[in-house]
Design a protein around this motif. Structure first.
Motif, mmCIF file in Angstrom:
data_model
loop_
_atom_site.group_PDB
_atom_site.id
_atom_site.type_symbol
_atom_site.label_atom_id
_atom_site.label_comp_id
_atom_site.label_asym_id
_atom_site.label_seq_id
_atom_site.Cartn_x
_atom_site.Cartn_y
_atom_site.Cartn_z
ATOM 1 N N GLY A 1 0.815 -1.212 0.000
ATOM 2 C CA GLY A 1 0.000 0.000 0.000
ATOM 3 C C GLY A 1 0.839 1.248 0.000
ATOM 4 N N GLY A 2 2.047 1.152 0.562
ATOM 5 C CA GLY A 2 2.977 2.275 0.562
ATOM 6 C C GLY A 2 2.412 3.510 1.237
ATOM 7 N N GLN A 3 2.716 4.643 0.649
ATOM 8 C CA GLN A 3 2.318 5.925 1.225
ATOM 9 C C GLN A 3 0.802 6.116 1.253
ATOM 10 N N VAL A 4 0.079 5.358 0.413
ATOM 11 C CA VAL A 4 -1.384 5.446 0.406
ATOM 12 C C VAL A 4 -1.947 5.161 1.804
ATOM 13 N N ASN A 5 -1.274 4.280 2.559
ATOM 14 C CA ASN A 5 -1.726 3.973 3.913
ATOM 15 C C ASN A 5 -1.808 5.205 4.803
ATOM 16 N N ASP A 6 -1.025 6.234 4.480
ATOM 17 C CA ASP A 6 -0.977 7.445 5.296
ATOM 18 C C ASP A 6 -1.833 8.570 4.740
ATOM 19 N N PHE B 1 -8.282 1.985 0.453
ATOM 20 C CA PHE B 1 -7.776 1.883 -0.920
ATOM 21 C C PHE B 1 -6.612 0.901 -0.977
ATOM 22 N N ALA B 2 -5.710 0.967 0.020
ATOM 23 C CA ALA B 2 -4.572 0.044 0.068
ATOM 24 C C ALA B 2 -5.047 -1.393 0.202
ATOM 25 N N ALA B 3 -6.072 -1.613 1.040
ATOM 26 C CA ALA B 3 -6.620 -2.956 1.209
ATOM 27 C C ALA B 3 -7.239 -3.458 -0.091
ATOM 28 N N ALA B 4 -7.901 -2.560 -0.829
ATOM 29 C CA ALA B 4 -8.497 -2.944 -2.105
ATOM 30 C C ALA B 4 -7.425 -3.295 -3.132
ATOM 31 N N LEU B 5 -6.318 -2.536 -3.117
ATOM 32 C CA LEU B 5 -5.203 -2.856 -4.009
ATOM 33 C C LEU B 5 -4.681 -4.267 -3.727
ATOM 34 N N GLU B 6 -4.476 -4.562 -2.451
ATOM 35 C CA GLU B 6 -3.926 -5.867 -2.079
ATOM 36 C C GLU B 6 -4.901 -6.985 -2.437
ATOM 37 N N ALA B 7 -6.187 -6.769 -2.188
ATOM 38 C CA ALA B 7 -7.184 -7.787 -2.512
ATOM 39 C C ALA B 7 -7.198 -8.077 -4.012
ATOM 40 N N HIS B 8 -7.065 -7.029 -4.823
ATOM 41 C CA HIS B 8 -7.055 -7.213 -6.271
ATOM 42 C C HIS B 8 -5.843 -8.029 -6.694
ATOM 43 N N VAL B 9 -4.684 -7.719 -6.140
ATOM 44 C CA VAL B 9 -3.467 -8.462 -6.487
ATOM 45 C C VAL B 9 -3.587 -9.921 -6.060
ATOM 46 N N ARG B 10 -4.115 -10.142 -4.854
ATOM 47 C CA ARG B 10 -4.214 -11.507 -4.326
ATOM 48 C C ARG B 10 -5.241 -12.354 -5.097
ATOM 49 N N ALA B 11 -6.052 -11.713 -5.920
ATOM 50 C CA ALA B 11 -6.989 -12.471 -6.750
ATOM 51 C C ALA B 11 -6.263 -13.201 -7.876
#
Length: 535
Positions: A246-251, A269-279
């Motif tokens: 998530g990088g800086q988006v987390n902040d 948003f960071a969680a959504a990014l990770e969920a998309h990648v993990r798909a």
């Protein structure tokens, strides 16, 4: 305390409770205690067959309550109301105490249960802090899983005297056995690794044993996530190694300009990014910092990424998406008083300065937004801007100028942040027109002056701009064959999330094109299984 919709949702979650447990409250005659009692009565009423409420606790911190599984010896306490960003932490703590399994790898659970020693944690948080829940949830889970871990979660606003006495000026702040353990966002794996001295060596060996990747992405922000999705969809072996997914988006608190997403916040948003990648079949290696890039020894050879823990990874192509971090003002006192009055997140740490005087350094959008936000909490805000005028959007500038407790100094250069040896007590700035020096007495300084790319580890390896950015061409190619880059770490102008994601996709397509033109083309590969994430 909770509206009907929230009660219905909470009731549905509490249906997952498997084992009976007690909520033991320590209360006094304060309004906060009355609010806490109301909240706890609501929770107990939603699952009275499994949850027992007692109000005869005698803990020194009031109001507070502990969660105690019947027949177990765990120790988890919340001091103050865990609402706001921490309501999810409360719900998870209730579920875990009631026996609902956490969404954590069994290997990590076993590692927590095996910790030996006396671990008495105290974590200070604020209800507006979006970085605090990760730390709170990590320490809460550890207390549920291991009776040798005791955790107290303290809402700083409700225990202001304690916060002042312990000089907590940034959250989350964690104490272990009375000594500072860490500050800032930490994930469960990070906390456990700090307690388990052998964890780094085991991780290094496991990473080094992996087969080479077709595409290895360094960095897990928007650019890295997009690169991962685009690479994985090509059917090639893809890995992402990231210091913090998530990088800086987390902040980032509010995101309102990502097209098709009307409004969200950084952690979501960071969680959504990770969920998309993990798909997809992408191996995410989180909490790993890249330390060195070793170019391929021969044409079409493997590029190596050496990690800070001693491990290394190899790949046919590499995409660098290490992003950027907040820029320091680099004046005397900044480093000395970091987390002792010098802060970088007004949303997280602002409530700790309630009724006090603070300064914001920076007159761009971030600085002006920070000043507006803080003005609603603190006694007075002084904004310091180096330029001759504020550089923020006009609507923000007008809003700032309308606030009665804000003073603005433009054409001003911060020269020193002063303190008494323990915490900040002032700021000195120079009027650039008259050269006159001015000193302001205050208790906090929030630095908001832009970003610096995370590329120090690449110096001498590939071409960087004079600002330290990775030089890339229109395809994301760097000066090294097979090495691409994307996002805020590059020379691409306009550091925006939406631009970073486009850059990541472009770099992945560029890397795939490079692979197709290599003598031995790999069109099919099986990616390593993705790691599970804690809910």
């Amino acid at each position: 305390m909770l509206d009907d919709t929230l009660k219905t949702q909470l009731g549905a979650y509490l249906e997952r409770v498997q084992h009976p447990f007690e909520i033991i409250a320590s209360l006094d005659d304060s309004e906060n205690s009355r609010d806490m009692l109301s909240l706890l009565q609501t929770i107990q009423g939603l699952r009275s067959d499994k949850i027992t409420l007692k109000v005869d606790g005698n803990d020194a911190r009031k109001p507070s309550f502990s969660l105690q599984r019947v027949g177990a010896n765990n120790s988890l306490r919340f001091a103050g109301l865990p609402l706001g960003h921490e309501f999810t932490s409360l719900v998870l703590a209730l579920l875990w105490t009631g026996g609902h399994p956490p969404k954590v790898e069994q290997e990590l659970i076993d590692q927590i249960k095996a910790l030996d020693g006396d671990f008495n944690f105290e974590v200070y948080m604020s209800l507006s802090c979006h970085n605090c829940p990760d730390v709170v949830q990590a320490l809460a889970l550890m207390a549920v899983l291991n009776p040798k871990v005791k955790t107290v979660v303290i809402e700083g606003g409700a225990f202001q005297a304690e916060v002042n006495e312990r000089q907590v000026m940034a959250v989350p702040m964690v104490f272990l056995n009375g000594q500072v353990f860490g500050s800032g966002r930490m994930l469960l794996e990070e906390v456990v690794a700090k307690l388990d001295s052998g964890a780094a060596a085991r991780d290094a060996a496991k990473l080094s044993a992996q087969a080479p990747y077709d595409v290895l992405i360094v960095g897990g922000g928007p650019a890295g996530a997009a690169a991962g999705v685009y690479a994985a969809r090509k059917g090639i072996r893809t890995g992402i190694v990231a210091e913090r997914f998530g990088g800086q988006v987390n902040d980032t608190l509010a995101i309102e300009n990502y097209v098709s997403v009307l409004e969200t916040d950084g952690p979501k948003f960071a969680a959504a990014l990770e969920a998309h990648v993990r798909a997809y079949d992408v191996n995410i290696m989180n909490l790993q910092r890249a330390d060195k890039l070793i170019p391929a020894a021969e044409p079409n050879g493997l590029v190596e990424i050496q990690l800070a823990n001693g491990g290394s990874l190899k790949s046919k192509t590499v995409i660098l998406s290490t992003g950027a971090r907040w820029r320091n003002v680099n004046v005397p006192g900044e480093e000395q008083y970091k987390n002792k009055g010098v802060a970088y997140c007004p949303h997280c740490d602002g409530p700790l300065f309630k009724g006090k005087r603070v300064a914001v350094i920076g007159g761009g959008n971030s600085g002006v937004e920070a000043a507006i936000d803080l003005a609603g909490v603190v006694a007075h805000v002084t904004l310091i801007e180096f330029d001759t005028k504020l550089r923020a959007d006009a609507v923000l500038v007008n809003k700032l100028k309308s606030l009665p407790n804000v003073t603005i100094h433009t054409n001003a250069q911060t020269t020193e942040i002063t303190g008494d040896g323990q915490k900040v007590n002032g700021l000195t700035f120079k009027d650039r027109a008259s050269e006159a020096s001015n000193h302001i007495e205050l208790e906090g300084v929030f630095v908001q002056i832009g970003l610096v790319p995370n590329t120090e580890w690449l110096k001498g390896t590939l071409e960087l701009s004079r600002h330290g950015e990775i030089v890339v061409d229109a395809r994301g190619q760097t000066s090294l064959p097979g090495v691409f880059a994307a996002g805020d770490a590059t020379t691409v102008p306009f550091k925006q999330i939406i631009i970073a994601t486009g850059d990541g996709a472009k770099a992945a397509l560029g890397a795939f094109d490079h692979l197709m033109r290599m003598p031995a083309v790999v069109t099919q590969a099986v990616a390593a299984p993705a790691e599970a994430a804690m809910a």
